[in-house]
Design a protein around this motif. Structure first.
Motif, mmCIF file in Angstrom:
data_model
loop_
_atom_site.group_PDB
_atom_site.id
_atom_site.type_symbol
_atom_site.label_atom_id
_atom_site.label_comp_id
_atom_site.label_asym_id
_atom_site.label_seq_id
_atom_site.Cartn_x
_atom_site.Cartn_y
_atom_site.Cartn_z
ATOM 1 N N SER A 173 40.311 5.693 -3.412
ATOM 2 C CA SER A 173 40.644 6.999 -3.976
ATOM 3 C C SER A 173 39.391 7.857 -3.969
ATOM 4 C CB SER A 173 41.140 6.873 -5.423
ATOM 5 O OG SER A 173 42.399 6.235 -5.434
ATOM 6 N N VAL A 174 39.575 9.155 -3.924
ATOM 7 C CA VAL A 174 38.432 10.077 -3.931
ATOM 8 C C VAL A 174 38.547 11.006 -5.133
ATOM 9 C CG1 VAL A 174 37.243 11.929 -2.691
ATOM 10 C CG2 VAL A 174 38.267 10.034 -1.408
ATOM 11 N N PHE A 175 37.466 11.120 -5.890
ATOM 12 C CA PHE A 175 37.366 12.098 -6.972
ATOM 13 C C PHE A 175 36.239 13.052 -6.586
ATOM 14 C CE2 PHE A 175 39.337 8.387 -8.714
ATOM 15 C CZ PHE A 175 40.326 8.889 -9.558
ATOM 16 N N MET A 176 36.596 14.251 -6.162
ATOM 17 C CA MET A 176 35.581 15.157 -5.623
ATOM 18 C C MET A 176 35.407 16.366 -6.529
ATOM 19 S SD MET A 176 33.400 15.352 -3.209
ATOM 20 C CE MET A 176 33.932 14.005 -2.162
ATOM 21 N N LEU A 177 34.197 16.534 -7.028
ATOM 22 C CA LEU A 177 33.897 17.672 -7.904
ATOM 23 C C LEU A 177 33.396 18.839 -7.061
ATOM 24 C CD1 LEU A 177 31.865 15.922 -10.767
ATOM 25 C CD2 LEU A 177 34.310 15.901 -10.342
ATOM 26 N N SER A 178 33.943 20.015 -7.324
ATOM 27 C CA SER A 178 33.462 21.217 -6.636
ATOM 28 C C SER A 178 33.406 22.346 -7.660
ATOM 29 C CB SER A 178 34.394 21.578 -5.484
ATOM 30 O OG SER A 178 35.726 21.649 -5.939
ATOM 31 N N PRO A 179 32.520 23.308 -7.453
ATOM 32 C CA PRO A 179 32.390 24.396 -8.433
ATOM 33 C C PRO A 179 33.602 25.332 -8.373
ATOM 34 C CG PRO A 179 30.876 24.723 -6.584
ATOM 35 C CD PRO A 179 31.560 23.430 -6.339
ATOM 36 N N HIS A 180 34.280 25.489 -9.526
ATOM 37 C CA HIS A 180 35.514 26.285 -9.609
ATOM 38 C C HIS A 180 35.267 27.728 -9.153
ATOM 39 C CE1 HIS A 180 39.467 27.365 -10.779
ATOM 40 N NE2 HIS A 180 39.185 27.913 -11.936
ATOM 41 N N LYS A 181 36.053 28.172 -8.187
ATOM 42 C CA LYS A 181 36.010 29.560 -7.678
ATOM 43 C C LYS A 181 34.679 29.934 -7.041
ATOM 44 C CE LYS A 181 39.596 31.380 -10.704
ATOM 45 N NZ LYS A 181 39.892 32.133 -11.919
ATOM 46 N N LYS A 182 33.884 28.951 -6.583
ATOM 47 C CA LYS A 182 32.586 29.295 -5.988
ATOM 48 C C LYS A 182 32.556 29.039 -4.478
ATOM 49 C CE LYS A 182 30.173 30.308 -9.853
ATOM 50 N NZ LYS A 182 30.842 29.573 -10.888
ATOM 51 N N HIS A 200 41.716 13.400 -5.258
ATOM 52 C CA HIS A 200 41.702 14.168 -6.501
ATOM 53 C C HIS A 200 40.628 15.248 -6.426
ATOM 54 C CE1 HIS A 200 44.268 11.067 -8.260
ATOM 55 N NE2 HIS A 200 43.477 10.189 -7.661
ATOM 56 N N ASN A 201 41.060 16.494 -6.363
ATOM 57 C CA ASN A 201 40.121 17.616 -6.385
ATOM 58 C C ASN A 201 39.901 18.046 -7.823
ATOM 59 O OD1 ASN A 201 39.479 18.327 -3.585
ATOM 60 N ND2 ASN A 201 41.700 18.593 -3.398
ATOM 61 N N ILE A 202 38.642 18.000 -8.256
ATOM 62 C CA ILE A 202 38.317 18.427 -9.616
ATOM 63 C C ILE A 202 37.456 19.685 -9.523
ATOM 64 C CG2 ILE A 202 37.227 17.771 -11.794
ATOM 65 C CD1 ILE A 202 37.703 14.829 -11.019
ATOM 66 N N ALA A 203 38.031 20.804 -9.944
ATOM 67 C CA ALA A 203 37.308 22.083 -9.938
ATOM 68 C C ALA A 203 36.568 22.194 -11.268
ATOM 69 C CB ALA A 203 38.283 23.238 -9.753
ATOM 70 N N VAL A 204 35.241 22.142 -11.198
ATOM 71 C CA VAL A 204 34.422 22.128 -12.412
ATOM 72 C C VAL A 204 34.028 23.569 -12.772
ATOM 73 C CG1 VAL A 204 32.187 21.390 -13.357
ATOM 74 C CG2 VAL A 204 33.544 19.804 -11.963
ATOM 75 N N GLU A 205 34.203 23.879 -14.056
ATOM 76 C CA GLU A 205 33.814 25.225 -14.514
ATOM 77 C C GLU A 205 32.290 25.297 -14.610
ATOM 78 O OE1 GLU A 205 37.639 26.552 -17.145
ATOM 79 O OE2 GLU A 205 36.314 25.042 -17.998
ATOM 80 N N GLY A 206 31.655 25.548 -13.482
ATOM 81 C CA GLY A 206 30.194 25.588 -13.429
ATOM 82 C C GLY A 206 29.772 25.801 -11.985
ATOM 83 N N VAL A 207 28.491 25.525 -11.709
ATOM 84 C CA VAL A 207 27.977 25.670 -10.347
ATOM 85 C C VAL A 207 27.816 24.286 -9.711
ATOM 86 C CG1 VAL A 207 26.828 27.868 -10.803
ATOM 87 C CG2 VAL A 207 25.583 25.731 -11.183
ATOM 88 N N PHE A 208 27.413 24.255 -8.431
ATOM 89 C CA PHE A 208 27.285 22.987 -7.717
ATOM 90 C C PHE A 208 26.340 22.021 -8.433
ATOM 91 C CE2 PHE A 208 24.898 20.591 -4.389
ATOM 92 C CZ PHE A 208 25.879 19.642 -4.154
ATOM 93 N N ASP A 209 25.217 22.533 -8.958
ATOM 94 C CA ASP A 209 24.267 21.661 -9.667
ATOM 95 C C ASP A 209 24.922 20.954 -10.856
ATOM 96 O OD1 ASP A 209 22.164 22.091 -7.964
ATOM 97 O OD2 ASP A 209 21.319 23.747 -9.118
ATOM 98 N N ASP A 210 25.838 21.653 -11.550
ATOM 99 C CA ASP A 210 26.557 21.008 -12.662
ATOM 100 C C ASP A 210 27.383 19.832 -12.135
ATOM 101 O OD1 ASP A 210 25.681 22.882 -14.629
ATOM 102 O OD2 ASP A 210 27.155 24.322 -13.860
ATOM 103 N N CYS A 211 28.022 20.029 -10.992
ATOM 104 C CA CYS A 211 28.837 18.958 -10.394
ATOM 105 C C CYS A 211 27.953 17.752 -10.078
ATOM 106 C CB CYS A 211 29.504 19.437 -9.109
ATOM 107 S SG CYS A 211 30.596 20.848 -9.330
ATOM 108 N N GLN A 212 26.798 18.050 -9.482
ATOM 109 C CA GLN A 212 25.883 16.967 -9.115
ATOM 110 C C GLN A 212 25.367 16.228 -10.353
ATOM 111 O OE1 GLN A 212 22.928 18.601 -6.469
ATOM 112 N NE2 GLN A 212 23.215 16.934 -5.036
ATOM 113 N N ASP A 213 25.054 16.978 -11.415
ATOM 114 C CA ASP A 213 24.570 16.357 -12.650
ATOM 115 C C ASP A 213 25.634 15.440 -13.240
ATOM 116 O OD1 ASP A 213 22.182 17.655 -12.377
ATOM 117 O OD2 ASP A 213 22.640 19.256 -13.830
#
Ligand code: PLP
Length: 483
Positions: A173-182, A200-213
């Protein structure tokens, strides 16, 4: 074939290809490399010249993955490298070559060509390795009756290549975080329109660095990681690097008539994964003259190859450029090359990469080692946004060929390293449609869009929005892995 860590721990242990396939770093924080590089004989090189891409991939991989039964490996490479998977840009005969060579023209007594690596499902070169990884992972997991949950962060290319490689694969399975609307509308549509239940696409309310953190925070929770079988497919994965070795051979055969000839490659570089594969091809005996490392304004690697100083950047010092897949603060595969450059002295590699952690870098200028960069054929250059715009416009006007911003970095730098009589092959790393804004700026028109992608922005999208909070992401993963 046995694998060792660049930092020397566990010397004497056996690590086969299958053992390191699903893992990342070695236990000591180093990267895996073969204990010695397999050499290609003159006979093999002659025989390989006429092979299909899939069979060439089989020949090269079997030198590194001898622990996978030959029949299985051949079936995996034939299932991966099909015209049907790599026909998303060209629908003519040449799609069956998988990585066709497109000659632009003669510049300064040198043939300048593009090796097309972005005709796969997500229109970036990462599909070349990732599609094979998808099949290798499924194969390895089935063998051990195991499962894997891949967690990653993406600003575009890597995430979509991973999702298209893993969609519908059993045990993964894949859980992929990406920055929401960026992300661009095109990139968002590419990822979020996948309807496969294991993606599973997870749109994170933040920027790419937040996803990486968040990915880092989850990975540091070893208990959670073990319980939920969390893994990654980032660019340090050895199988990804080795899968990329294949197209250096394919490109060489396409640009030459006999094995007495030499060629040079220019490689748009970020994490040093792609060009590391070129280094390995050269170590195997492929007649490569120069490996030209092309960077954008994030010139960590160009600085090293010009001066011998490796100085990683802080995230605040990392520029957001119009070739975003090369926007890196440090090059995660670089340690593999440094290991070879230092004559495989793992104690020194350990010390140097401690210096990277503690002092932000190291300086090889004064030592004799830096002089050996030339023996390995490495040179470099960098481009700016204005260079990319000029290069896109020039290549379009002169050769009627539309290139993306990363490939433009490559062409710009390649032109600074042409040598008479030695064909120069620039690795094409993405399609222009993925980076439309700069195409419009350079050419005052829309990028070419392959027919298979018309109207993808209108497809239904499947994603969940979460706050930039590691605990919430963990809860989401736990819920969707059913434990
Ligand atoms: C990933 C990527 C790169 C950089 O490749 P590395 O292996 O990280 O050096 C360059 N161009 C594009 C389009 C990419 O997606």
């Amino acid at each position: 074939m046995n694998y060792i860590s660049t930092r020397g721990a566990g010397a004497g242990e056996r690590h086969l290809f299958s053992d390191i396939l699903l893992g990342g770093l070695a236990k000591d924080g180093g990267l895996y490399l073969p204990a010695e590089y397999p050499r290609v004989t003159a006979d093999e090189l002659s025989r390989w010249r006429t092979l299909s891409y899939a069979d060439l991939a089989f020949e090269i991989l079997s030198k590194f993955a001898g622990d996978i039964p030959a029949d299985d490996l051949r079936e995996l490479t034939r299932r991966t490298y099909t015209a049907a998977t790599y026909c998303n840009v060209r629908d003519d005969e040449s799609a069956s070559q998988i990585t066709p060579l497109k000659t632009l023209g003669i510049e300064g007594d040198t043939q300048l060509s593009l090796l097309e690596l972005s005709n796969g499902p997500t229109l970036a070169f990462k599909d070349m390795a990732m599609q094979l990884i998808g099949n290798l992972f499924e194969y390895a997991l089935a063998k051990h009756g195991d499962t894997l949950n891949i967690l990653g962060a993406t600003s575009g290319d890597t995430g979509s290549a991973a999702e298209y490689a893993m969609r519908g694969k059993k045990g993964v399975s894949v859980f992929m975080l990406s920055p929401h609307k960026k992300m661009s509308a095109f990139q968002t549509a590419q990822m979020y329109s996948l309807q496969d239940p294991n993606i599973h696409n997870i749109a994170v309310e933040g920027v790419f660095d937040d996803c990486q953190d968040i990915v880092k925070a989850v990975s540091n929770d070893h208990a959670f990681k073990a319980k939920h079988k969390i893994g990654t497919v980032n660019s340090i994965n050895w199988a990804r690097v080795v899968a990329q070795v294949v197209y250096y051979f394919k490109g060489y055969f396409a640009a030459t008539k006999s094995n007495g000839e030499r060629v040079s490659f220019t490689v748009p570089s970020g994490n040093f994964g792609n060009v590391c594969a070129g280094h390995i091809a050269r170590m195997m005996g492929l007649p490569i003259e120069k490996l030209v490392v092309a960077t954008n304004e994030n010139d960590v690697l160009d600085e090293f190859f010009r001066t011998g100083v490796y100085r990683v950047r802080k995230s605040a010092e990392t520029y957001h450029t119009t070739s975003p897949s090369m926007d890196i603060s440090k090059a995660s595969n670089f340690e593999r090359f440094v290991f070879d450059l230092l004559g495989r002295d793992s104690a020194r590699v350990l010390q140097l990469f401690r210096d990277v952690e503690e002092k932000g870098g190291f300086d090889l200028a004064a030592s004799g080692d830096f002089a050996r960069v030339q023996q390995f054929g490495f040179v470099s250059g960098r481009s700016s946004h204005a260079d990319r715009v000029d290069t896109i416009r020039d290549v379009f006007q002169r050769y009627d060929t539309m290139i993306d911003t990363h490939t433009a970095d490559g062409v710009k730098v390649a032109r600074e390293h042409l040598q008479a009589g030695i064909p120069m092959i620039v690795l094409e790393t993405a399609q222009p449609v993925k980076f439309g804004e700069t195409i419009r700026e350079a050419l005052l028109r829309e990028p070419e869009r392959p027919a298979a992608f018309s109207g993808i922005e209108a497809l239904p999208q499947r994603f969940d929005v979460l706050p930039a909070d590691a605990a919430r992401v963990k809860a989401y993963v736990a819920e969707h892995t059913g434990e």
